[in-house]
Design a protein around this motif. Structure first.
Motif, mmCIF file in Angstrom:
data_model
loop_
_atom_site.group_PDB
_atom_site.id
_atom_site.type_symbol
_atom_site.label_atom_id
_atom_site.label_comp_id
_atom_site.label_asym_id
_atom_site.label_seq_id
_atom_site.Cartn_x
_atom_site.Cartn_y
_atom_site.Cartn_z
ATOM 1 N N LEU A 1 0.810 -1.224 0.000
ATOM 2 C CA LEU A 1 0.000 0.000 0.000
ATOM 3 C C LEU A 1 0.845 1.276 0.000
ATOM 4 O O LEU A 1 0.506 2.233 -0.718
ATOM 5 C CB LEU A 1 -0.975 -0.010 1.179
ATOM 6 N N PRO A 2 1.942 1.353 0.761
ATOM 7 C CA PRO A 2 2.761 2.570 0.672
ATOM 8 C C PRO A 2 3.255 2.871 -0.741
ATOM 9 O O PRO A 2 3.451 4.039 -1.097
ATOM 10 C CB PRO A 2 3.923 2.276 1.623
ATOM 11 N N SER A 3 3.448 1.848 -1.553
ATOM 12 C CA SER A 3 3.902 2.095 -2.929
ATOM 13 C C SER A 3 2.823 2.777 -3.761
ATOM 14 O O SER A 3 3.136 3.526 -4.696
ATOM 15 C CB SER A 3 4.320 0.775 -3.592
ATOM 16 N N LEU A 4 1.551 2.550 -3.443
ATOM 17 C CA LEU A 4 0.469 3.252 -4.125
ATOM 18 C C LEU A 4 0.317 4.672 -3.589
ATOM 19 O O LEU A 4 0.117 5.619 -4.346
ATOM 20 C CB LEU A 4 -0.843 2.489 -3.955
ATOM 21 N N LEU A 5 0.407 4.808 -2.285
ATOM 22 C CA LEU A 5 0.296 6.135 -1.686
ATOM 23 C C LEU A 5 1.388 7.071 -2.205
ATOM 24 O O LEU A 5 1.187 8.287 -2.290
ATOM 25 C CB LEU A 5 0.387 6.025 -0.162
ATOM 26 N N ALA A 6 2.538 6.516 -2.566
ATOM 27 C CA ALA A 6 3.683 7.321 -2.988
ATOM 28 C C ALA A 6 3.749 7.534 -4.491
ATOM 29 O O ALA A 6 4.782 7.991 -5.005
ATOM 30 C CB ALA A 6 4.977 6.662 -2.513
ATOM 31 N N GLN A 7 2.685 7.229 -5.234
ATOM 32 C CA GLN A 7 2.729 7.411 -6.682
ATOM 33 C C GLN A 7 2.976 8.874 -7.050
ATOM 34 O O GLN A 7 2.292 9.784 -6.580
ATOM 35 C CB GLN A 7 1.431 6.924 -7.314
ATOM 36 N N PRO B 1 -10.660 17.899 -5.657
ATOM 37 C CA PRO B 1 -9.397 17.229 -5.357
ATOM 38 C C PRO B 1 -8.730 17.842 -4.142
ATOM 39 O O PRO B 1 -8.745 19.046 -3.949
ATOM 40 C CB PRO B 1 -8.561 17.439 -6.625
ATOM 41 N N GLY B 2 -8.147 16.964 -3.321
ATOM 42 C CA GLY B 2 -7.456 17.441 -2.136
ATOM 43 C C GLY B 2 -6.164 18.135 -2.488
ATOM 44 O O GLY B 2 -5.648 18.013 -3.604
ATOM 45 N N PRO B 3 -5.588 18.900 -1.567
ATOM 46 C CA PRO B 3 -4.350 19.633 -1.859
ATOM 47 C C PRO B 3 -3.173 18.695 -2.046
ATOM 48 O O PRO B 3 -3.058 17.690 -1.369
ATOM 49 C CB PRO B 3 -4.175 20.502 -0.602
ATOM 50 N N ARG B 4 -2.331 19.065 -2.985
ATOM 51 C CA ARG B 4 -1.098 18.321 -3.199
ATOM 52 C C ARG B 4 -0.028 19.308 -3.577
ATOM 53 O O ARG B 4 -0.161 20.045 -4.550
ATOM 54 C CB ARG B 4 -1.277 17.311 -4.328
ATOM 55 N N ALA B 5 1.032 19.342 -2.843
ATOM 56 C CA ALA B 5 2.024 20.406 -2.991
ATOM 57 C C ALA B 5 2.607 20.465 -4.395
ATOM 58 O O ALA B 5 2.859 21.534 -4.922
ATOM 59 C CB ALA B 5 3.144 20.210 -1.970
ATOM 60 N N ARG B 6 2.802 19.290 -5.040
ATOM 61 C CA ARG B 6 3.507 19.316 -6.315
ATOM 62 C C ARG B 6 2.564 19.477 -7.506
ATOM 63 O O ARG B 6 3.002 19.468 -8.643
ATOM 64 C CB ARG B 6 4.337 18.047 -6.480
ATOM 65 N N ALA C 1 -5.322 12.021 -8.530
ATOM 66 C CA ALA C 1 -5.402 10.579 -8.330
ATOM 67 C C ALA C 1 -5.842 10.300 -6.904
ATOM 68 O O ALA C 1 -5.421 10.985 -5.973
ATOM 69 C CB ALA C 1 -4.059 9.911 -8.621
ATOM 70 N N GLU C 2 -6.684 9.297 -6.735
ATOM 71 C CA GLU C 2 -7.167 8.886 -5.420
ATOM 72 C C GLU C 2 -7.189 7.375 -5.346
ATOM 73 O O GLU C 2 -7.185 6.685 -6.368
ATOM 74 C CB GLU C 2 -8.569 9.454 -5.164
ATOM 75 N N ILE C 3 -7.238 6.858 -4.136
ATOM 76 C CA ILE C 3 -7.273 5.417 -3.913
ATOM 77 C C ILE C 3 -8.574 5.059 -3.201
ATOM 78 O O ILE C 3 -8.927 5.674 -2.198
ATOM 79 C CB ILE C 3 -6.076 4.946 -3.064
ATOM 80 N N VAL C 4 -9.270 4.067 -3.741
ATOM 81 C CA VAL C 4 -10.427 3.474 -3.059
ATOM 82 C C VAL C 4 -10.021 2.069 -2.656
ATOM 83 O O VAL C 4 -9.810 1.208 -3.513
ATOM 84 C CB VAL C 4 -11.676 3.449 -3.948
ATOM 85 N N PHE C 5 -9.893 1.864 -1.358
ATOM 86 C CA PHE C 5 -9.465 0.574 -0.818
ATOM 87 C C PHE C 5 -10.713 -0.160 -0.333
ATOM 88 O O PHE C 5 -11.390 0.301 0.585
ATOM 89 C CB PHE C 5 -8.475 0.788 0.328
ATOM 90 N N VAL C 6 -11.022 -1.305 -0.950
ATOM 91 C CA VAL C 6 -12.253 -2.032 -0.660
ATOM 92 C C VAL C 6 -11.931 -3.222 0.234
ATOM 93 O O VAL C 6 -11.342 -4.207 -0.210
ATOM 94 C CB VAL C 6 -12.932 -2.508 -1.954
ATOM 95 N N ASP C 7 -12.292 -3.105 1.490
ATOM 96 C CA ASP C 7 -12.064 -4.175 2.465
ATOM 97 C C ASP C 7 -13.190 -5.192 2.327
ATOM 98 O O ASP C 7 -14.317 -4.973 2.780
ATOM 99 C CB ASP C 7 -12.025 -3.588 3.873
ATOM 100 N N HIS D 1 1.869 7.435 6.002
ATOM 101 C CA HIS D 1 2.662 7.724 4.805
ATOM 102 C C HIS D 1 2.142 8.917 4.016
ATOM 103 O O HIS D 1 2.837 9.416 3.132
ATOM 104 C CB HIS D 1 2.694 6.488 3.898
ATOM 105 N N ARG D 2 0.907 9.344 4.305
ATOM 106 C CA ARG D 2 0.307 10.453 3.563
ATOM 107 C C ARG D 2 0.268 10.100 2.071
ATOM 108 O O ARG D 2 -0.102 9.013 1.711
ATOM 109 C CB ARG D 2 1.081 11.762 3.818
#
Length: 416
Positions: A61-67, A136-141, A73-79, A97-98
């Motif tokens: 999961l951290p590898s997706l968060l760090a894309q 969309p949420g804030p993203r510095a870059r 881009a957003e992630i929907v994690f389906v438990d 990991h933000r």
């Protein structure tokens, strides 16, 4: 000529055809097609279905968060009904990991006629569409210009369907989107590099990808208008409107081999698809013992044969003639003084070995495993027969506490 010599000659003819006439399946140089950065980066939602995946989630999961993706881009994690705290761990990792925004949701148990994964994917896609209504949420870059194209979109332009045991390099989403946009593809999929550490993994796993490519030659998959369609479920970038045209996932809701069914639905609806080997995607799920690999293969092998006894018999005979006969003919021909059987069997075995070498190089394994491909094929034969036996015992296609019925029976009774 002896019967053994005839069988060896048939095997040799089969290998000559596989070498030259089966889409050059044995080559491993097919990577993402030529690509260039688009002028605007589309909005992408990453959908991750997960059931009891806490053991691998800390790495994947951290590898997706760090894309490192320039657009929204957003992630929907389906438990999917996990009992090991998968959902809680996903939230904790997102807090720690933000990175990309992450939503954890749960679809409940799948109704009759649905596999658990596809029910979770359906729920994830619905959540992705709802997420399009949010700002969309804030993203510095990210700059306002980069978000301008998609900030008001009702739905994401692309969906990245990926599994919870898949780790992505930070630029993988960017590369996938660039490839899809540049080539005009509706579906771009990469076969994740599977884990190859234990002795059994080294013997079985590269052959798994080799056999898959033999069934679905990647070059044929990309042919417009061709009949061959396949994808690798661990990494599938899919245009949202292409999914709607194909009616997925509803149209394939009972599919156990969901990635191949998905690609087939998209291609039949007129979509363009592409499949190749990955450079930036790795599966981290371990299969340390033969029993683990056996379950991985046998749970879906008979479904691949459409639960057909005739196809099962044909597969057993095919494996015997194509993979097992060459070394047997070589050894028996030398012992019995049958030069035709020995020569044809040796030539077939040599071609078989040569076609397996590129896959072993791709996995950085010792090339001495190549002559052992008949042994691996024999294991796959046993796994396939066991898959059929388990099916008729009512235990086929079992995965993490669920057992799936044949499609023609799935509507009649609820899933277990």
């Amino acid at each position: 000529m002896s019967a053994l010599a005839w069988i060896a000659l048939v095997s040799l003819a089969a290998w000559l055809w596989l070498l030259l006439g089966q889409g050059l399946f044995w080559r491993t140089d097919l990577r993402l097609p030529p690509r260039r950065d688009p002028e605007d980066w589309p909005y992408v939602c990453i959908v991750v279905p997960a059931r009891d995946e806490a053991a691998v989630l800390r790495e994947s999961l951290p590898s997706l968060l760090a894309q490192d993706y320039p657009g929204r881009a957003e992630i929907v994690f389906v438990d999917d009904g996990s009992s090991d705290g998968t959902g809680r761990l996903a939230r904790a990792l997102a807090d720690r990991h933000r990175g990309l925004p992450l939503t954890v949701t749960s679809p409940g148990e799948p109704p009759a006629g649905w596999t658990g994964k596809l029910w979770a994917v359906r729920h994830g896609i619905a959540c992705a569409r709802a997420a399009g209504d949010r700002k969309p949420g804030p993203r510095a870059r990210a700059t306002a210009r980069e978000y301008h194209h998609d900030a008001t979109a009702q739905t994401p332009e692309y969906l990245l369907l990926t599994d919870a045991d898949i780790a992505h390099e930070p630029d993988n989403l960017r590369e996938l989107v660039a490839a899809a946009r540049s080539g005009g593809y509706d579906l771009v999929s990469q076969m994740a590099r599977l884990r190859v550490v234990s002795a059994w993994e080294q013997l079985v796993v590269p052959a798994f990808v080799y056999f898959f490519a033999q069934l679905y030659p990647f070059r044929w998959v990309a042919e417009d208008g061709g009949r061959t369609a396949a994808a690798a479920g661990g990494c599938v970038l899919l245009r949202t409107d292409a999914a709607e045209r194909a009616g997925v996932p509803e149209a394939i809701r009972h599919a156990v081999i969901d990635d191949v069914a998905l690609a087939g639905a998209v291609k039949r609806s007129g979509g363009r698809i592409w499949l190749g080997l990955a450079e930036r995607v790795d599966s981290i799920r371990p299969y340390p013992h033969l029993a683990d690999l056996w379950q991985m293969v046998s749970r879906s092998a008979y479904a691949q044969l459409r639960h057909s006894p005739a196809l099962l018999l044909g597969t057993v005979l095919g494996i015997a003639v194509v993979y097992l006969a060459p070394p047997v003919a070589l050894a028996a021909g030398l012992l019995l003084g049958d030069p035709v059987a020995a020569a044809a069997g040796g030539a077939a075995w040599l071609i078989m070995t040569a076609t397996y070498l590129p896959m072993l190089r791709y996995y950085s394994r010792t090339l001495w495993l190549a002559p052992l491909l008949p042994v691996t094929a024999l294991l796959y034969l046993f796994m396939t027969v066991d898959s059929a036996i388990q099916h008729y015992r009512g235990k086929g296609a079992a995965w993490k506490g669920r057992t799936y019925k044949r499609p023609d029976r799935a509507e009649a009774a609820p899933d277990q």
